[in-house]
Motif scaffolding. Structure first.
Motif, PDB file in Angstrom:
ATOM      1  N   GLU A 763       0.817  -1.379  -0.179  1.00 32.87           N
ATOM      2  CA  GLU A 763      -0.005   0.041  -0.145  1.00 32.87           C
ATOM      3  C   GLU A 763       1.038   1.291   0.036  1.00 32.87           C
ATOM      4  O   GLU A 763       0.495   2.351  -0.578  1.00 32.87           O
ATOM      5  CB  GLU A 763      -0.960  -0.001   1.283  1.00 32.87           C
ATOM      6  N   PHE A 764       1.871   1.231   0.804  1.00 27.56           N
ATOM      7  CA  PHE A 764       2.984   2.352   0.684  1.00 27.56           C
ATOM      8  C   PHE A 764       3.352   2.550  -0.726  1.00 27.56           C
ATOM      9  O   PHE A 764       3.629   3.797  -1.030  1.00 27.56           O
ATOM     10  CB  PHE A 764       3.908   1.978   1.843  1.00 27.56           C
ATOM     11  N   HIS A 765       3.910   1.495  -1.286  1.00 22.49           N
ATOM     12  CA  HIS A 765       4.508   1.447  -2.650  1.00 22.49           C
ATOM     13  C   HIS A 765       3.441   2.254  -3.713  1.00 22.49           C
ATOM     14  O   HIS A 765       3.636   3.136  -4.247  1.00 22.49           O
ATOM     15  CB  HIS A 765       4.866   0.441  -3.106  1.00 22.49           C
ATOM     16  N   ALA A 766       2.204   1.855  -3.433  1.00 25.15           N
ATOM     17  CA  ALA A 766       1.158   2.147  -4.466  1.00 25.15           C
ATOM     18  C   ALA A 766       0.773   3.583  -3.976  1.00 25.15           C
ATOM     19  O   ALA A 766       0.753   4.523  -5.079  1.00 25.15           O
ATOM     20  CB  ALA A 766      -0.180   1.515  -3.979  1.00 25.15           C
ATOM     21  N   ALA A 767       0.729   4.116  -2.762  1.00 25.30           N
ATOM     22  CA  ALA A 767       0.555   5.486  -2.317  1.00 25.30           C
ATOM     23  C   ALA A 767       1.418   6.398  -3.087  1.00 25.30           C
ATOM     24  O   ALA A 767       1.274   7.377  -3.413  1.00 25.30           O
ATOM     25  CB  ALA A 767       0.434   5.754  -1.167  1.00 25.30           C
ATOM     26  N   LEU A 768       2.839   5.876  -2.973  1.00 29.13           N
ATOM     27  CA  LEU A 768       4.158   6.830  -3.552  1.00 29.13           C
ATOM     28  C   LEU A 768       4.058   6.878  -4.981  1.00 29.13           C
ATOM     29  O   LEU A 768       4.186   7.881  -5.538  1.00 29.13           O
ATOM     30  CB  LEU A 768       5.509   6.207  -3.196  1.00 29.13           C
ATOM     31  N   ALA A 769       3.661   5.910  -5.989  1.00 31.72           N
ATOM     32  CA  ALA A 769       3.525   5.888  -7.167  1.00 31.72           C
ATOM     33  C   ALA A 769       2.219   6.663  -7.514  1.00 31.72           C
ATOM     34  O   ALA A 769       2.538   7.527  -8.486  1.00 31.72           O
ATOM     35  CB  ALA A 769       2.991   4.491  -7.729  1.00 31.72           C
ATOM     36  N   ASP A 770       1.066   6.869  -7.011  1.00 32.67           N
ATOM     37  CA  ASP A 770       0.026   7.802  -6.882  1.00 32.67           C
ATOM     38  C   ASP A 770       0.784   9.331  -6.882  1.00 32.67           C
ATOM     39  O   ASP A 770       0.243  10.231  -7.567  1.00 32.67           O
ATOM     40  CB  ASP A 770      -1.141   7.746  -6.243  1.00 32.67           C
ATOM     41  N   ALA A 771       1.551   9.420  -5.982  1.00 31.23           N
ATOM     42  CA  ALA A 771       2.006  10.637  -5.648  1.00 31.23           C
ATOM     43  C   ALA A 771       3.000  11.117  -6.910  1.00 31.23           C
ATOM     44  O   ALA A 771       2.991  12.312  -7.122  1.00 31.23           O
ATOM     45  CB  ALA A 771       2.685  10.845  -4.113  1.00 31.23           C
ATOM     46  N   ARG A 772       3.676  10.301  -7.258  1.00 33.34           N
ATOM     47  CA  ARG A 772       4.485  10.715  -8.319  1.00 33.34           C
ATOM     48  C   ARG A 772       3.744  11.110  -9.738  1.00 33.34           C
ATOM     49  O   ARG A 772       4.194  11.977 -10.473  1.00 33.34           O
ATOM     50  CB  ARG A 772       5.356   9.625  -8.816  1.00 33.34           C
ATOM     51  N   LYS A 773       2.506  10.575  -9.740  1.00 26.37           N
ATOM     52  CA  LYS A 773       1.596  11.010 -10.842  1.00 26.37           C
ATOM     53  C   LYS A 773       0.820  12.280 -10.821  1.00 26.37           C
ATOM     54  O   LYS A 773       0.273  12.478 -11.722  1.00 26.37           O
ATOM     55  CB  LYS A 773       0.750   9.486 -11.145  1.00 26.37           C
ATOM     56  N   ALA A 774       0.749  12.469  -9.406  1.00 27.59           N
ATOM     57  CA  ALA A 774      -0.070  13.730  -9.073  1.00 27.59           C
ATOM     58  C   ALA A 774       0.340  14.926  -9.963  1.00 27.59           C
ATOM     59  O   ALA A 774       1.433  15.278 -10.254  1.00 27.59           O
ATOM     60  CB  ALA A 774      -0.057  14.139  -7.794  1.00 27.59           C
TER      61      ALA A 774
END
Length: 905
Positions: A763-774
């Motif tokens: 979940e942490f990795h997925a959240a970081l990936a979404d943050a990079r796409k923001a």
């Protein structure tokens, strides 16, 4: 022994004795009335001064009578050679015994011989003759029979002679047998010196009840026999049990076997946490059969720099295997470390390198800044150090599991006390050390330069905080290490490069004069005593390293004779100091007259030596282009850096029955309730597959979890651990194989069931990936809030998995702190100081020494009016920086000034 000046001691003791016997009666009878029996009127008034004075006079007379009785009893004992003291003992018995013994021994002491109280340890055997007359004397002594006795604390020659020879006056025979011999600590036995605990002294053949010098152990012990371990520096019962019994938890068996047993220094083992170097500990006779080890042919004994006793030389332990000529001896596991480039170093060397690496990482952590909102935060692998450095650090970690946090390691290792010994090599599976004060080595032979490099780097690694100073002629140093040393020298602690060899010798001579003046001012005998008397005087161990070939050694040799007293030594290349000559063969085995003979010496080829020196220099501020990627410059922009493996798949929903929590202490939950996984390897397998979401093959898993077990045994263990793990999970959840296997296998790759198990790490990795796409700060903040929600702590916090540290835990902690710093900055700029404070506090919980997070917390607390808390945080930050010898950044100084102005306002 008795006093250093027997006649003066006898006169002093006689005067004191006469004063104590004759003085009180003269004073009491000449100036005061004798005590009398109190009258009834005086007893009726207990506060009457007459009664008080009368009581004091009676007490004084009673003390005089008891002392006089003690003196008479001791005199009678000496005249009768009584084995025991008088039956009636008084509080003054010990004082009387000391005075009478001093007078008795000094009165009959033999004339002093022409021996110095201390002497520099020579390379020749302790009793080696230096003239024809001495040669004849030595041969005569060699034909005499004698026994040996190890001196215990508080021993005197009088007591030793009385206890073991039956007559205290026979102490003169002990003096005659030992006069002029060099003891184990390098001090010469003289009739005018003190005996010291630990010395091995010769005794007449009729001595009784002597303990053996070393515990006897058969060369081929039976299964139930108890082997013996000689405690080395840094040993603990736990690592002794791990080394010999394959299980540190069995330390209690060793403690039980040895509790209360007398040790060579006279003390006894009473606390499992307190053992001393040189103690002999019995080990349980039955040890695990896997992996088997051939029994040693004799007990290994730690070798010190001092010249061995003749008896010790005669019982030297032969090696079990001999290394063919020309081939370096292999490293001994747990004692020495073989490096990829051909070097070999000791564990103490590895400790210095590990601390240097930790110090460099700590400084990076302190200075890590707050990322801008537009930067991409991702998990970046920590660059691995050079192979030699990595091998040294891994050996240190394995020997000190669990390893402390970098900050604690650096902070706890700080000391200003100079090292007392230097590890130089290995013999018979044991570490060999030499005393650093007065170190005197003249290395020659094909392996001499590699050995000199190893000793040089080992000393530099311990030179921080003015503990060691190395002096070397510039040309000699560059010849040893190459031109790179010029650029590193300014950042190597304790290194002084002089223009010429003569300048280096002059530096040593000047320092000797300076130290001699300090000793005279402090009335100290040597540098060790000076440091004890004046702990504020930082006096490093001073060692010269240089090339002696074709140079005049006479001036250097003249003041090296008493170098131990001043804490000065030398490691030289050449053969022009005969007493210190050590031939180093192509196999790095020493050939010398003394303790170094036959030792496999530590060594470093030039490339590995300069690699270690570069790492030490980086710790002290050197900027190296090859390693700049490990610093702050590598963090911008991170999007160009390679990522650690990140799962592209989503785990089960957050509401799934099965939850594996890895960010913090490892925990497995079913329906919100934690369950226990009793098998350690089963839980470790689960963690391993969680940090590798793409899966691992059986061979990859076995290589990590059972690195020392070969196939097919490793495969059997893998299948047994996997089967047991699945059964326990099914039993705990009421599930079965049809619903989920928890760990599935596809094409030989094992991975965690993604449909039924939710993992916070994923979940942490997925959240970081979404943050990079923001594309905007608010969307990024929303994604980072999800990451902060699951970030409870370090990856698998507290789990003793060596494989997880650098490859997984450290990169994830770095990414977590950066993500939290970025999130806190976004919230602060958006006008949400309370939420920003919560996030910055969370970042500090992960990395308590991060300066940027601490400054942000101070600033936010001040803005929220919580000034007392802000002041406390400021004190903590200042203390952290001071402990690392760092100055606050300009931003930090501005924040602290602002806080102070608010406090004054």
């Amino acid at each position: 022994m008795h006093s250093r000046r027997p006649i003066a001691a006898a006169l002093t003791s006689a005067l004191v004795l006469a004063a104590l016997i004759a003085g009180p009666p003269v004073i009491l009878l000449g100036f005061l009335d004798p005590p009398h029996i109190p009258t009834r009127a005086e007893l009726a008034s207990p506060g009457d001064p007459v009664l008080v004075v009368n009581a004091l006079l009676a007490t004084a007379w009673l003390c005089w009578l008891m002392f006089t009785w003690s003196v008479l009893a001791e005199v009678v004992q000496r005249l009768r050679n009584a084995p025991e003291r008088a039956a009636i003992r008084t509080p003054f018995q010990r004082l009387a015994a000391h005075l009478i013994t001093t007078i008795a021994i000094s009165a009959v002491a033999p004339a002093p011989q022409a021996f110095a109280a201390t002497s520099t340890v020579a390379a020749a055997p302790a009793d080696a003759p230096t003239s024809a007359k001495e040669d004849a004397t030595a041969k005569a002594e060699a034909g005499q029979q004698h026994k040996t006795y190890r001196v215990k604390p508080h021993d005197t020659l009088w007591e030793i002679a009385k206890r073991h020879l039956g007559d205290p006056m026979r102490y003169r025979e002990i003096v005659k047998l030992n006069e002029g011999r060099v003891m184990t600590d390098g001090t010469t036995f003289t009739s005018e010196g003190w005996i010291r605990p630990g010395w091995l002294i010769r005794m007449p053949t009729d001595a009784t009840e002597l303990e053996p010098k070393h515990p006897q152990k058969p060369t081929a012990p039976e299964a139930d026999d108890e082997p013996v371990h000689v405690v080395r520096q840094g040993d603990s019962l736990w690592n002794i049990a791990e080394r010999h019994l394959r299980n540190g938890k069995r330390y209690g068996e060793i403690f039980k076997l040895n509790k209360g047993r007398p040790q060579p220094d006279g003390r006894r083992l009473t606390d499992p946490g307190q053992i001393e170097t040189g103690w002999h500990l019995r080990l349980p006779g039955r040890v695990p059969s896997s992996p088997p080890e051939p029994p040693p042919t004799a007990e290994p004994v730690k070798v010190l720099k001092s010249v061995p006793d003749a008896e010790t030389q005669g019982s030297a332990t032969p090696r079990v295997t001999q290394t063919p000529a020309g081939l370096p001896a292999p490293a001994v596991p747990g004692v020495s470390i073989a490096l990829p480039g051909g070097g070999m170093v000791g564990l103490s060397f590895a400790a210095g390198i590990a601390i240097a690496l930790a110090a460099a990482r700590v400084r990076q952590r302190v200075r890590r800044r707050v990322p801008e909102a537009t930067e991409a935060v991702q998990v970046v692998p920590v660059p691995k150090p050079e192979p030699a450095v990595q091998a040294a650090e891994e050996a240190y970690r394995k020997a000190n599991e669990p390893v402390a946090d970098d900050y604690d390691l650096v902070k706890d290792s700080f000391t200003t006390e100079p090292p007392a010994t230097l590890d130089v090599g290995v013999r018979a599976g044991e570490n060999v050390t030499m005393d650093l004060p007065g170190l005197n080595l003249c290395l020659t032979g094909p392996g001499a330069e590699d050995v000199a490099r190893a000793l040089f780097v080992a000393l530099i690694a311990q030179a921080e905080a003015q503990r060691v100073e190395l002096v070397a002629p510039r040309d000699d140093a560059i010849k040893l290490f190459g031109d790179d040393l010029e650029t590193l020298a300014l950042h190597l602690p304790g290194l002084t490069l002089t223009p010429t060899f003569d300048d280096a010798v002059t530096h040593l001579a000047s320092e000797r004069i300076n130290r001699a003046e300090l000793l005279q001012d402090a009335e100290a005998n040597d540098v060790t005593e000076l440091r004890e008397n004046r702990p504020d005087e930082l006096i490093p161990a001073l060692v010269m390293v240089g090339q002696l070939t074709e140079r005049d050694p006479s001036y250097l040799e003249s003041f090296l004779e008493d170098a131990p007293r001043f804490g000065i030594g030398a490691v030289l290349l050449g053969d022009r100091l005969p007493g210190a000559r050590c031939e180093v063969g192509a196999d790095f085995r020493a050939s010398a007259e003394g303790d170094l003979d036959g030792v496999d010496l530590f060594r470093l080829p030039q490339q590995e030596a300069i690699t270690f020196l570069r790492r030490i220099a980086i710790q002290h501020g050197h900027k190296d282009p090859a390693t700049e990627a490990t610093g702050e410059a590598a963090e911008v922009p991170e999007v160009e850096a390679p990522e650690v493996e990140v799962p592209e798949v989503q785990s089960a929903l957050n509401t799934a029955r099965f939850r594996l929590l890895l960010l913090g202490e490892v925990r497995l939950e079913i329906d919100g309730e934690p369950i226990d996984i009793p098998t350690a390897k089963g839980l470790e397998m689960l963690v391993l597959l969680a940090v590798h979401p793409a899966g691992q093959t059986k061979e990859e898993i076995c290589a990590i979890l059972w690195p020392d077990v070969e196939q097919p045994q490793a495969g059997y263990r893998f299948h047994a651990a996997l089967s047991d793990l699945r059964k326990r999970l099914w039993a705990a959840s009421g599930s079965n194989r049809k619903l989920t296997s928890f760990i599935g296998a596809e094409n030989g790759t094992y991975r965690i069931d993604r449909e039924h198990v939710w993992i916070d790490l994923w979940e942490f990795h997925a959240a970081l990936a979404d943050a990079r796409k923001a594309t905007d700060s608010e969307t990024k903040a929303s994604a980072l809030d999800r990451a902060a929600e699951v970030c409870r702590g370090h990856l698998a916090d507290g789990a003793p998995y060596l494989w997880i540290d650098l490859d997984h835990r450290d990169p994830l902690t770095l990414a977590s702190v950066r993500a939290l710093l970025q999130l806190g900055g976004i919230h602060e700029k958006a006008g949400r100081p309370k939420r920003s404070l919560e996030v910055m506090e969370q970042a500090l919980a992960l990395d308590p020494i991060n300066e940027a997070a601490a400054v942000a917390v101070i600033r936010l607390l001040t803005g929220l009016g919580r000034r007392d808390e802000a002041r406390l945080r400021a004190q903590h930050l200042t203390a952290h920086l001071a402990s690392l010898d760092l100055e606050p950044t300009p931003e930090t100084q501005a924040t602290l000034r602002q806080l102070h102005s608010h406090l004054r306002g």
